[in-house]
Design an enzyme around this catalytic site. Sequence first.
Site, PDB file in Angstrom:
ATOM      1  N   SER A 164       0.866  -1.180   0.000  1.00  0.00           N
ATOM      2  CA  SER A 164       0.000   0.000   0.000  1.00  0.00           C
ATOM      3  C   SER A 164       0.902   1.229   0.000  1.00  0.00           C
ATOM      4  O   SER A 164       2.093   1.140   0.329  1.00  0.00           O
ATOM      5  CB  SER A 164      -0.885   0.005   1.247  1.00  0.00           C
ATOM      6  OG  SER A 164      -1.508   1.256   1.449  1.00  0.00           O
ATOM      7  N   TYR A 176      -2.036  -1.385  10.437  1.00  0.00           N
ATOM      8  CA  TYR A 176      -2.041  -1.493   8.977  1.00  0.00           C
ATOM      9  C   TYR A 176      -0.742  -0.959   8.362  1.00  0.00           C
ATOM     10  O   TYR A 176      -0.087  -1.646   7.574  1.00  0.00           O
ATOM     11  CB  TYR A 176      -3.243  -0.754   8.393  1.00  0.00           C
ATOM     12  CG  TYR A 176      -3.419  -0.993   6.910  1.00  0.00           C
ATOM     13  CD1 TYR A 176      -3.950  -2.197   6.449  1.00  0.00           C
ATOM     14  CD2 TYR A 176      -3.044  -0.035   5.977  1.00  0.00           C
ATOM     15  CE1 TYR A 176      -4.100  -2.435   5.089  1.00  0.00           C
ATOM     16  CE2 TYR A 176      -3.182  -0.262   4.622  1.00  0.00           C
ATOM     17  CZ  TYR A 176      -3.718  -1.460   4.181  1.00  0.00           C
ATOM     18  OH  TYR A 176      -3.844  -1.697   2.828  1.00  0.00           O
TER      19      TYR A 176
END
Length: 318
Positions: A164, A176
């Site tokens: 990401s 995350y």
Amino acid sequence: MWLYLVGLVSLYYLLRWYRERQVVSHLRDKYVFITGCDSGFGNLLARQLDLRGLRVLAACLTEQGAEQLRGQTSDRLETVILDVTQTESIAAATHWVKERVGDRGLWGLVNNAEIFLPWAPNEWLTKQNFVNILDVNLLGMIEVTLSLLALVRKARGRVVNVSSVFGRVSLCGGGYCISKYGVEAFSDSLRREISSFGVKVAIIESGYLKTGMANKEMVLQNLQELWDQASQDVKEAYGKKFLDSYMKMIETMGKIYSSNLSLVTDCMEHALTACHPRTRYSPGWDAKLFYLPMSYMPTALVDAMDYYLLFPRPEQAR
């Protein structure tokens, strides 16, 4: 001088365009194993590669997800139940894959399974909140890769890891970003180690896209639950106004970002089918124009943007 420079840059992009359009031969004989196929990127990629003629081995967390996927694809696609946090499940899936690919090996491994929540200031969270995300996004991805790497090496194939932009710049609390920084590090070391075997490793660094995992309503609900569970000291330090502003920011993000998941799956497909795949892909306008440039900026400048422009300030902030 400027004409020569423009000419060289134009020639570079022309050659890159031509190089990247070259496609691997005999795709219909190649097996690709994809994790996280119940929904989102994995589900769309499985259907996309099935239409392309590849032999897709789709791993789903639930039987319901597997059944729905089989109903949308050809008989060539096969499914298996996989929980990437369980060693026994990974071992069973690995044996299942070996039975199907045989001596041909596994052409493609796509580590797509991931979770996003909880997403909140770190002080609102517990250790277990971090562990839950790392188990899926990083440790599960590593174990799946190590279990199947011999089969990929035999086929001189591809490993595609879903990272990401938040693996390049950490703008939010929770596990995350940490997990995606880990994906970046593991992918870089793996690429350098196995390139001599003819195996290529690609990283997908997508921007913010509207998936079921990052559904606005789910994010807001989770944020409210974390606030309700927070200590009184935390609530006094941050204040209700901070929570409201944070939620408003999430609602704004949900309105402006794309829901076109093919931006990501097209990059995955290219990484699997092109003769010369890229090392990194950055799908999404926000990845290319905002997050990646930010990752190259001085730390002090990024900190200032985060502090003054992007996120609300706590009530007791100085």
